[in-house]
Design a protein around this motif. Sequence first.
Motif, PDB file in Angstrom:
ATOM      1  N   THR A 420     -27.934  24.642 -33.887  1.00  0.00           N
ATOM      2  CA  THR A 420     -28.032  23.182 -33.898  1.00  0.00           C
ATOM      3  C   THR A 420     -27.070  22.622 -32.861  1.00  0.00           C
ATOM      4  O   THR A 420     -26.513  23.374 -32.057  1.00  0.00           O
ATOM      5  N   ASN A 421     -26.822  21.314 -32.870  1.00  0.00           N
ATOM      6  CA  ASN A 421     -25.988  20.726 -31.826  1.00  0.00           C
ATOM      7  C   ASN A 421     -24.540  20.561 -32.289  1.00  0.00           C
ATOM      8  O   ASN A 421     -24.200  20.827 -33.440  1.00  0.00           O
ATOM      9  N   THR A 422     -23.716  20.107 -31.378  1.00  0.00           N
ATOM     10  CA  THR A 422     -22.270  20.045 -31.644  1.00  0.00           C
ATOM     11  C   THR A 422     -21.842  18.777 -32.376  1.00  0.00           C
ATOM     12  O   THR A 422     -20.641  18.527 -32.520  1.00  0.00           O
ATOM     13  N   ARG A 423     -22.772  18.003 -32.885  1.00  0.00           N
ATOM     14  CA  ARG A 423     -22.383  16.846 -33.707  1.00  0.00           C
ATOM     15  C   ARG A 423     -22.187  17.238 -35.177  1.00  0.00           C
ATOM     16  O   ARG A 423     -21.974  16.380 -36.026  1.00  0.00           O
ATOM     17  N   TYR A 424     -22.305  18.542 -35.420  1.00  0.00           N
ATOM     18  CA  TYR A 424     -21.972  19.075 -36.734  1.00  0.00           C
ATOM     19  C   TYR A 424     -20.790  20.022 -36.574  1.00  0.00           C
ATOM     20  O   TYR A 424     -20.560  20.579 -35.502  1.00  0.00           O
ATOM     21  N   LEU A 425     -20.041  20.206 -37.649  1.00  0.00           N
ATOM     22  CA  LEU A 425     -18.946  21.167 -37.598  1.00  0.00           C
ATOM     23  C   LEU A 425     -19.493  22.587 -37.587  1.00  0.00           C
ATOM     24  O   LEU A 425     -20.424  22.920 -38.327  1.00  0.00           O
ATOM     25  N   HIS A 426     -18.906  23.407 -36.732  1.00  0.00           N
ATOM     26  CA  HIS A 426     -19.257  24.824 -36.716  1.00  0.00           C
ATOM     27  C   HIS A 426     -18.100  25.599 -36.095  1.00  0.00           C
ATOM     28  O   HIS A 426     -17.512  25.170 -35.102  1.00  0.00           O
ATOM     29  N   GLU A 427     -17.792  26.774 -36.691  1.00  0.00           N
ATOM     30  CA  GLU A 427     -16.611  27.519 -36.262  1.00  0.00           C
ATOM     31  C   GLU A 427     -16.728  28.091 -34.854  1.00  0.00           C
ATOM     32  O   GLU A 427     -15.752  28.125 -34.092  1.00  0.00           O
ATOM     33  N   SER A 428     -17.917  28.588 -34.481  1.00  0.00           N
ATOM     34  CA  SER A 428     -18.003  29.412 -33.270  1.00  0.00           C
ATOM     35  C   SER A 428     -17.615  28.654 -32.009  1.00  0.00           C
ATOM     36  O   SER A 428     -16.929  29.195 -31.142  1.00  0.00           O
ATOM     37  N   ILE A 429     -18.020  27.390 -31.902  1.00  0.00           N
ATOM     38  CA  ILE A 429     -17.691  26.645 -30.692  1.00  0.00           C
ATOM     39  C   ILE A 429     -16.191  26.364 -30.617  1.00  0.00           C
ATOM     40  O   ILE A 429     -15.595  26.386 -29.535  1.00  0.00           O
ATOM     41  N   VAL A 430     -15.564  26.145 -31.770  1.00  0.00           N
ATOM     42  CA  VAL A 430     -14.116  25.928 -31.795  1.00  0.00           C
ATOM     43  C   VAL A 430     -13.390  27.227 -31.477  1.00  0.00           C
ATOM     44  O   VAL A 430     -12.423  27.244 -30.695  1.00  0.00           O
ATOM     45  N   ASP A 431     -13.850  28.330 -32.070  1.00  0.00           N
ATOM     46  CA  ASP A 431     -13.247  29.640 -31.778  1.00  0.00           C
ATOM     47  C   ASP A 431     -13.300  29.935 -30.288  1.00  0.00           C
ATOM     48  O   ASP A 431     -12.313  30.375 -29.685  1.00  0.00           O
ATOM     49  N   TYR A 432     -14.467  29.675 -29.695  1.00  0.00           N
ATOM     50  CA  TYR A 432     -14.601  29.982 -28.276  1.00  0.00           C
ATOM     51  C   TYR A 432     -13.720  29.075 -27.426  1.00  0.00           C
ATOM     52  O   TYR A 432     -13.060  29.536 -26.482  1.00  0.00           O
ATOM     53  N   ALA A 433     -13.702  27.797 -27.723  1.00  0.00           N
ATOM     54  CA  ALA A 433     -12.885  26.871 -26.941  1.00  0.00           C
ATOM     55  C   ALA A 433     -11.414  27.278 -26.986  1.00  0.00           C
ATOM     56  O   ALA A 433     -10.708  27.231 -25.963  1.00  0.00           O
ATOM     57  N   GLU A 434     -10.946  27.698 -28.165  1.00  0.00           N
ATOM     58  CA  GLU A 434      -9.548  28.132 -28.287  1.00  0.00           C
ATOM     59  C   GLU A 434      -9.289  29.401 -27.484  1.00  0.00           C
ATOM     60  O   GLU A 434      -8.259  29.516 -26.808  1.00  0.00           O
ATOM     61  N   ARG A 435     -10.231  30.352 -27.573  1.00  0.00           N
ATOM     62  CA  ARG A 435     -10.056  31.601 -26.821  1.00  0.00           C
ATOM     63  C   ARG A 435     -10.138  31.359 -25.314  1.00  0.00           C
ATOM     64  O   ARG A 435      -9.401  31.967 -24.530  1.00  0.00           O
ATOM     65  N   LEU A 436     -11.028  30.454 -24.913  1.00  0.00           N
ATOM     66  CA  LEU A 436     -11.207  30.176 -23.491  1.00  0.00           C
ATOM     67  C   LEU A 436      -9.990  29.476 -22.901  1.00  0.00           C
ATOM     68  O   LEU A 436      -9.462  29.890 -21.851  1.00  0.00           O
ATOM     69  N   THR A 437      -9.515  28.427 -23.549  1.00  0.00           N
ATOM     70  CA  THR A 437      -8.385  27.671 -22.991  1.00  0.00           C
ATOM     71  C   THR A 437      -7.090  28.485 -23.018  1.00  0.00           C
ATOM     72  O   THR A 437      -6.173  28.204 -22.243  1.00  0.00           O
ATOM     73  N   ALA A 438      -7.041  29.497 -23.898  1.00  0.00           N
ATOM     74  CA  ALA A 438      -5.853  30.365 -23.914  1.00  0.00           C
ATOM     75  C   ALA A 438      -5.719  31.160 -22.626  1.00  0.00           C
ATOM     76  O   ALA A 438      -4.631  31.640 -22.302  1.00  0.00           O
ATOM     77  N   THR A 439      -6.820  31.295 -21.867  1.00  0.00           N
ATOM     78  CA  THR A 439      -6.762  32.024 -20.595  1.00  0.00           C
ATOM     79  C   THR A 439      -6.387  31.122 -19.435  1.00  0.00           C
ATOM     80  O   THR A 439      -6.179  31.600 -18.319  1.00  0.00           O
ATOM     81  N   MET A 440      -6.312  29.804 -19.688  1.00  0.00           N
ATOM     82  CA  MET A 440      -6.069  28.824 -18.633  1.00  0.00           C
ATOM     83  C   MET A 440      -4.576  28.465 -18.555  1.00  0.00           C
ATOM     84  O   MET A 440      -3.811  28.699 -19.499  1.00  0.00           O
ATOM     85  N   PRO A 441      -4.146  27.852 -17.452  1.00  0.00           N
ATOM     86  CA  PRO A 441      -2.778  27.349 -17.371  1.00  0.00           C
ATOM     87  C   PRO A 441      -2.531  26.283 -18.437  1.00  0.00           C
ATOM     88  O   PRO A 441      -3.462  25.627 -18.915  1.00  0.00           O
ATOM     89  N   ASP A 442      -1.283  26.119 -18.825  1.00  0.00           N
ATOM     90  CA  ASP A 442      -0.919  25.074 -19.798  1.00  0.00           C
ATOM     91  C   ASP A 442      -1.446  23.720 -19.330  1.00  0.00           C
ATOM     92  O   ASP A 442      -1.325  23.359 -18.154  1.00  0.00           O
TER      93      ASP A 442
END
Length: 750
Positions: A420-442
């Motif tokens: 479905t779309n991101t206007r609902y809560l779902h763990e996977s998109i949050v998990d990925y965003a956290e893992r992705l930004t952890a690879t980026m500069p502060d």
Amino acid sequence: MTAPLRLVALETSPPAFSTEAAASMAREIFGVDGTAHPLYGERDQNFRIKTASGPGIIFKILGPNEDPGSVEFQTEALGHIAMMDPTLPVPRVRRTVSGEAYTRITDERGVPHIVRALNFQPGRVMDGVQPSPALLRHAGSTLARLNLALGNFFHPAAGQRIVWDLRRIVDLRPSAKLIDDAETRKLIEAVLDRFIAFLPDLSRLRHQMVHNDLHPGNMLVDDDATQITGLLDFGDMIHAPLLFDVAVTAAETVGEMPPLDYAAQIVAGYNAVLPLRDEEFPALFEAIIARHALAATIHAWRRHNDPAGAEKLGALSALGAPAIDAHLSAGRDAVVAKFRAAAAAKPGVTNLAERRFHALGRGLELSYQEPLHLVRGEGVFLYTPDGTRYLDAYNNVPSVGHGNRKVAQAIARQMETLCTNTRYLHESIVDYAERLTATMPDGLDTCLFVNSGSEANDAAYRIAKIVTGKTGAIVMEHAYHGVTDVVAALSPYYGPFAQPLATFVQTLPSPDTGADPAEAARRAIAALQASGHGVAMLLIDSAFVSNGIVNVPEGWFAAVAEEVRKAGGLVVGDEVQSGFGRLGDEFWGFATHGVEPDLVTLGKPMANGHPTGAVVARRELLKTFTDKIDFFSTFGGNPVSAAAALATLEELQSRDLQGNARATGQKLREGIAVLNHPALGEVRGKGLMVGVQVNGNAALAKGIANAMRRNRVLIGTEGPQGNVLKIRPPLPFGAEHVEIFVEALRASLD
């Protein structure tokens, strides 16, 4: 000499009743009046009872050692098949005049025999027919239907210890010493030992009821030999690995073509109805050669112990050594690839290029002078319908390898659960965003998800305009950033379709021209300010791919970024091609230049081919944008895309594919340079993003790329003049693939 263990069908002892006696019994027991015509049977005595009208029956007198439980097993199985798939051409049980499935008689010595009958099936035996590809595929699909019908059937007699069960090779192994020819004996013993070692792997595969003997002698075909009209002899049925059935048919169907071609067509037909699992393809190779070795061993035993029984097995045994040689000479990997490609291909595809032109138009470019029809990918290899393998040194989208199982399984699991779309809560998109930004500069800590790199760059430009209040953009000469209307204006790519620059766009000369970067940036800024646009952003592909994958002087990107920021613009790093570890030294391309962007755009390899893109932004910038713009992408960041992206990131990190890109890229550049060919100039790039200058025009570069394709390695061309070889393989590309690549390049240049 005796067999090591008592196995059903090792010794053949069919009864010996006269045709007159058979006709009489058929009339008295089954009420069928006709003439008896003998048919071959390994353990039974079989007759066709021809009647004056109607098809008649097959009358079977079983050997004295046959188990009644086995007869009941076959009777129940045939009834079950007829119930599950009524149109399958399997025999129908003919009952006695008293309604029984079978009865008993005694011979002149008083030895009891079971007798039974089946309705006669019209058609001619496939054995001896030169099978066409269509017939082979129909045989495969018919076998698959049979397996589907038997999938939910079981009978206690299915555990019979039958000699034609490949798992009985352990018991028969000592009999291989009876093979007379020393070379053949050595080959057969090696295959038997190989299969014994493979047995633990076999036990982990799908098991069910299988026919176990569907060779051409047990199949009937129509008059035109295009369709299977009958499946015969269910006496060897067992509960076993499903692929045993495919192996028997694939091994024993022969003709004028090479055996591998026959087997591939059968696999194609089978897989279209009942798909084989990934682990069953290599097991099929082992089972096919083992079937040949088993037949040769049984034949050798019978020649010494049962000469009459050996006679009918001679032709099959003679196939063994040549067929095994054909498979082993080709190599398991190549044969398995051929089977996988056959399974993936759609039969009957002709004139595909013309169909494509008609359906998609002629403006959609095809790579190579001889267009490539691909049906499957695995790791760093791609395969055509006939199983030909190509080393992929071009496609950067499947960054963690073609057909990556972990990514595919993640997609399948999530698609079965929720999309479905991101206007609902779902763990996977949050998990990925956290893992992705952890690879980026502060500071680069917030994500905006879209569906492609083009959309990401489009969104980045919108953010920059809102944040800065300006509309001007600075890009590289010959840059490419995507296909939306605005992003196409930011892509002054070379070629016959290049358009004049839009008034809101200014370009920078390529870093390899020697132009001062700061001065070039100031000129571009001044031009945008003079036109009233001002500077909203600088958009840079960190690998400078469309410039020819040039080597960038240290500090070049940083100097340009500094001037843009002085003018109030944002710095956007386009990591669609250079990100996710491809450049080896750093996970992100911008880091190799010592630059920290304000926005980072992602696409292509982000989810290993699943359409996914993103903008990673500094939090305050994205807030400024979303406070003023209600931005929403229906599919951007959906749970399936998030699952694919997360699995891809996990593969990249757990397998250290960045480290592999660094080490293998170095070997690749060194290997190309060592060729020292006059057609090749500078070898450039980082990690597994490699550009090779061609000392000639675009036609020569294209010629080399086409020669590489003929040598089964895929590359592209790039650069303002189109005279740079572009090499950017999937990141599992290793040292062994470098060797293949360099040898293909050497041959192509020669």
